[in-house]
Design a protein around this motif. Structure first.
Motif, PDB file in Angstrom:
ATOM      1  N   THR A 290      60.537  -1.661 -14.212  1.00  0.00           N
ATOM      2  CA  THR A 290      59.391  -1.600 -13.298  1.00  0.00           C
ATOM      3  C   THR A 290      58.177  -0.988 -13.978  1.00  0.00           C
ATOM      4  OG1 THR A 290      60.871  -1.427 -11.394  1.00  0.00           O
ATOM      5  CG2 THR A 290      58.592  -0.741 -11.070  1.00  0.00           C
ATOM      6  N   SER A 291      58.378   0.063 -14.759  1.00  0.00           N
ATOM      7  CA  SER A 291      57.257   0.719 -15.441  1.00  0.00           C
ATOM      8  C   SER A 291      56.559  -0.244 -16.405  1.00  0.00           C
ATOM      9  CB  SER A 291      57.737   1.962 -16.195  1.00  0.00           C
ATOM     10  OG  SER A 291      58.760   1.626 -17.121  1.00  0.00           O
ATOM     11  N   SER A 292      57.323  -1.113 -17.053  1.00  0.00           N
ATOM     12  CA  SER A 292      56.744  -2.093 -17.975  1.00  0.00           C
ATOM     13  C   SER A 292      55.956  -3.155 -17.215  1.00  0.00           C
ATOM     14  CB  SER A 292      57.849  -2.762 -18.804  1.00  0.00           C
ATOM     15  OG  SER A 292      58.536  -1.817 -19.590  1.00  0.00           O
TER      16      SER A 292
ATOM     17  N   SER B  63      50.931  -3.953  -9.444  1.00  0.00           N
ATOM     18  CA  SER B  63      51.210  -2.727  -8.702  1.00  0.00           C
ATOM     19  C   SER B  63      51.533  -3.082  -7.254  1.00  0.00           C
ATOM     20  CB  SER B  63      50.002  -1.779  -8.755  1.00  0.00           C
ATOM     21  OG  SER B  63      50.324  -0.509  -8.253  1.00  0.00           O
TER      22      SER B  63
ATOM     23  N   LEU C  81      49.648   5.621 -16.403  1.00  0.00           N
ATOM     24  CA  LEU C  81      49.551   4.862 -17.645  1.00  0.00           C
ATOM     25  C   LEU C  81      48.432   5.430 -18.521  1.00  0.00           C
ATOM     26  CD1 LEU C  81      49.848   1.291 -16.120  1.00  0.00           C
ATOM     27  CD2 LEU C  81      51.599   2.471 -17.448  1.00  0.00           C
TER      28      LEU C  81
ATOM     29  N   SER D  90      46.382   2.452 -10.926  1.00  0.00           N
ATOM     30  CA  SER D  90      46.886   1.924 -12.206  1.00  0.00           C
ATOM     31  C   SER D  90      46.038   0.756 -12.699  1.00  0.00           C
ATOM     32  CB  SER D  90      48.347   1.488 -12.077  1.00  0.00           C
ATOM     33  OG  SER D  90      48.466   0.391 -11.189  1.00  0.00           O
TER      34      SER D  90
END
Length: 242
Positions: free
Chosen positions: A75-77, A84, A108, A156
């Motif tokens: 998910t972070s990638s 988002s 980030l 983000s």
């Protein structure tokens, strides 16, 4: 892969054990558009979103973003690539202040360097958040929590913002205000996916719409060309969708 879409879902299947929640779903989300995904409770909307965001693992099928295969990424990638999500239930960190919630959204490296600029954008979009910046999120109204959840997702700097059931449990006047803000976000160039149960509002505020029933796409097209009655018939599983 459909090269016209900012995000393209191809023949996606998602299982929970022996139960198939998403059946061979294909969708294309054009860049710069507002896209509605319409469906009742249990239609598979949140499951689909979680598969796109890497929370749920797809049994088969692919997800492409800006031409890159993001299927199975963390998910972070996926967030780092520019997607988002504001999750269902206006989920915020209740014991943290409004300001602290927003800062968490800029985790980030790029957004972190622009944190102050992004904060001002968030406050400009949702003025009540600036007034309550130092207040714990637990003391916000339902509408203000939803504003905070959306604003945090925007911290983000996404290219694609997914909003899951952002009108849930809110008064109509509050929903109208939040949807007008979503339109403002889209006008800055952010592609928006609205996941909703309310048919008329979904069609009114979007450029394209998909109808999801029992984990299957049963209808899709330009929102202003879709017949509201036919969409509602599909939504409620009338005739061939039963």
């Amino acid at each position: 892969m459909n090269d016209n879409g900012l995000l393209t879902v191809e023949s996606l299947n998602v299982d929970y054990g022996d139960f198939r929640a998403i059946h061979d779903v294909s969708m294309c989300f054009p860049k710069g558009a507002i896209i509605s995904v319409i469906g009742s409770n249990g239609a598979g909307k949140s499951t689909l979103l979680n598969a796109i965001m890497g929370v749920n693992k797809a049994r088969s099928g692919r997800v492409f973003f800006e031409g890159d295969d993001i299927t199975g990424l963390r998910t972070s990638s996926i967030v780092a690539k520019g997607i988002s999500m504001s999750p269902e239930g206006s989920s915020v960190f209740e014991n943290m202040s409004v300001y602290e919630n927003l800062v968490l959204g800029a985790f980030l490296p790029g957004p972190r360097k622009k944190r102050d600029i992004l904060l001002e954008r968030a406050y400009e979009l949702f003025p009540p958040l600036k007034e309550k910046a130092k207040q714990q999120a637990t003391f916000l109204s339902g509408g203000q929590r939803q504003m905070l959840a959306i604003a945090r997702a925007l911290m983000s700097e996404p290219k694609l913002l997914i909003c899951d059931e952002i009108s849930l449990g809110l008064a109509p006047v509050v929903v109208s205000d939040i949807y007008s803000r979503i339109t403002d976000v889209n006008e800055t160039g952010v592609t928006v996916v609205l996941v909703e149960q309310e048919v008329k509002r979904s069609l009114d505020y979007s450029d394209y719409s998909y109808v999801l029933v029992k984990g299957r796409v049963v209808m899709g097209g330009l929102s202003d060309e879709l017949d509201e009655k036919e969409v509602k018939d599909a939504y409620f599983g009338i005739n061939q969708y039963a």
